[in-house]
Design an enzyme around this catalytic site. Structure first.
Site, PDB file in Angstrom:
ATOM      1  N   CYS A  89      -9.719 -22.682 124.624  1.00 40.70           N
ATOM      2  CA  CYS A  89      -9.805 -23.910 125.693  1.00 40.70           C
ATOM      3  C   CYS A  89      -8.636 -24.264 125.543  1.00 40.70           C
ATOM      4  O   CYS A  89      -7.486 -23.841 126.116  1.00 40.70           O
ATOM      5  CB  CYS A  89     -11.438 -24.098 125.834  1.00 40.70           C
ATOM      6  SG  CYS A  89     -10.989 -24.896 127.502  1.00 40.70           S
ATOM      7  N   HIS A 221     -15.680 -21.156 125.347  1.00 37.27           N
ATOM      8  CA  HIS A 221     -16.167 -22.451 123.846  1.00 37.27           C
ATOM      9  C   HIS A 221     -17.070 -21.156 122.758  1.00 37.27           C
ATOM     10  O   HIS A 221     -18.536 -21.215 122.796  1.00 37.27           O
ATOM     11  CB  HIS A 221     -16.445 -22.893 123.689  1.00 37.27           C
ATOM     12  CG  HIS A 221     -15.760 -24.612 124.468  1.00 37.27           C
ATOM     13  ND1 HIS A 221     -14.847 -25.244 123.872  1.00 37.27           N
ATOM     14  CD2 HIS A 221     -15.458 -24.184 126.202  1.00 37.27           C
ATOM     15  CE1 HIS A 221     -14.267 -25.962 124.701  1.00 37.27           C
ATOM     16  NE2 HIS A 221     -14.252 -26.003 125.602  1.00 37.27           N
ATOM     17  N   GLU A 223     -17.978 -22.276 120.499  1.00 35.64           N
ATOM     18  CA  GLU A 223     -18.462 -23.025 119.033  1.00 35.64           C
ATOM     19  C   GLU A 223     -19.792 -23.438 119.489  1.00 35.64           C
ATOM     20  O   GLU A 223     -20.496 -24.585 119.341  1.00 35.64           O
ATOM     21  CB  GLU A 223     -17.452 -23.819 118.508  1.00 35.64           C
ATOM     22  CG  GLU A 223     -17.260 -24.765 119.211  1.00 35.64           C
ATOM     23  CD  GLU A 223     -15.986 -24.346 120.460  1.00 35.64           C
ATOM     24  OE1 GLU A 223     -15.890 -23.430 120.777  1.00 35.64           O
ATOM     25  OE2 GLU A 223     -16.184 -25.511 121.034  1.00 35.64           O
TER      26      GLU A 223
END
Lengths: 268, 137
Positions: A89, A221, A223
């Site tokens: 990002c 994302h 994560e």
């Protein structure tokens, strides 16, 4: 060789460092959150993740100031030796503005421009389906991800539209197989319209690697989708409902970090 | 008409940009200022534009309607090539249908550098030419 050690790079204004480190560790690596102004020797690490958020408040534009931060000189040097660098990002915006994506040597050839979205102007967040469109051996972050595999990850950005004013860049990305993930439907169709393409990215690009395959910039994302408990209402999540152990198991997006570990240990 | 909105409190974006440029080696750069620049079309008066609080915060901003250029400074307007309708739609939702067009940009004012250096500064930091255009006013 011991566990690979990853520097999770934290620039002022980032906010994804803790969960990124958690995903790194859950997939068999060690690591530290390394602040942009630390004395710690950045060169000692085996790989780097530049996390999401708003580095330097996105002053001027997203990633512009962060790309000039002195720590980026060290990361560029390490990337040239073949070490893996993942930009997520805001981290992707930094890599593009630093000229590391699409290629380390060639300057700023692309932009992550403001989203084009028929529903909303500016920041937009949703779950997106990403389709892996290259072979497993193309990129450091897809060694355990089959071509054609679809992985759900959230997006949350206002400037996530990969674009370039130079059409030859897109031709080169395609001929060099540097487009790693494309936005698709959950059944794998790559449709250019919203909502399949949530931000108007050219060629539905969600992630691009450099020519060598060791640096990747991605807007979604991983994560935030690395554990089953983070997923939306998928079958995997429903099957794990009520079971804490299953909920804490790695989810598909964790494979990006698993691949990073394998790349450090084995190469491409 | 053009409306130039500057900060009367410290501009942390301009300060950060200035420091970054000095670290990039532009040692001649003496000052760097920034303003929001609007091109507005419609039957609207200047006094009414000053009251639109999505464009002007009276606690933080000062407004001019004419650019007064000074000797020795370069005035660079950076704009997104695709302006979109977000800002216009917001103004219409606020009852400002008399505004028929609005384009936004950032006006950078550089002092101490040559025109060639100002171009380099713009292309290396102030604008990403893939989605932004710039011109010297």
């Amino acid at each position: 060789m011991g566990k690979p050690s990853i520097a999770v790079i934290y620039l002022p204004g980032n906010n994804c460092e803790e969960e990124t480190l958690r995903a790194v560790i859950a997939n068999g690596m060690g690591g530290d959150i390394v602040r942009w102004n630390q004395e710690k020797n950045v060169h000692d690490y085996d790989g780097y993740v530049i996390v999401g958020g708003w580095a330097y408040e996105d002053r001027i534009r997203a990633g512009a100031i962060a790309a000039k931060d002195p720590i980026m000189h060290a990361i560029i040097d390490q990337a040239k030796t073949g070490k893996p660098v993942l930009g997520i990002c805001n981290g992707a915006q930094v890599l593009v503005e630093a000229g590391m994506i699409p290629s380390i040597k060639e300057g700023v050839k692309m932009a992550l421009a403001p989203n084009i979205n028929p529903l909303i102007s500016g920041y937009y967040c949703t779950w997106a389906a990403l389709k892996s469109v290259q072979s497993q051996s193309r990129c450091a972050f897809t060694k355990t991800i089959k071509e054609g595999e679809i992985i759900l990850m959230p997006i949350a950005h206002g400037e996530g539209r990969f674009m370039t004013s130079d059409a030859s860049v897109i031709t080169e990305l395609e001929s060099d197989s540097q487009i790693i993930f494309q936005y698709s439907t959950r059944t794998g169709e790559i449709l250019s319209q919203f909502p399949t393409n949530p931000n108007g990215s050219v060629e539905n690009i969600a992630a691009i690697c450099n020519k060598q395959g060791n640096v990747m910039a991605m807007m979604p994302h991983p994560e935030r989708a690395a554990f089953v408990c983070q997923l939306p209402h998928t079958k995997e999540k429903m099957d794990a409902a009520g079971n804490l152990t299953l909920m804490q198991q790695p989810a598909l997006a964790g494979k990006l970090f698993e691949s990073m570990k394998l790349y450090i240990e084995e190469g491409l | 008409m053009e409306m130039i909105v500057t900060l009367k409190i410290p501009d942390t974006t301009a300060i950060t940009a200035y420091k970054t440029l000095r670290e990039m080696g532009f040692d001649n750069l003496k000052t760097l200022r920034r303003a929001n620049f609007y091109h507005i079309e419609g039957d609207v008066k200047e006094e009414d534009l000053k009251k639109i609080d999505v464009l002007v915060n009276v606690n933080k901003n000062e407004v001019q309607f004419k650019l007064e250029k000074k000797e020795g400074k370069h005035y660079v307007l950076v704009q997104d090539k695709e302006q979109g309708n977000g800002l216009l739609n917001t103004l219409h939702k606020l009852g400002l249908g008399i505004i028929t067009k609005i384009e936004k940009g950032t006006l950078w004012v550089l002092e101490g550098v040559s025109k060639e250096e100002a171009i380099k500064i713009t292309e290396e930091l102030l604008a990403n030419r893939h989605y932004q255009a710039y011109k010297f006013l």
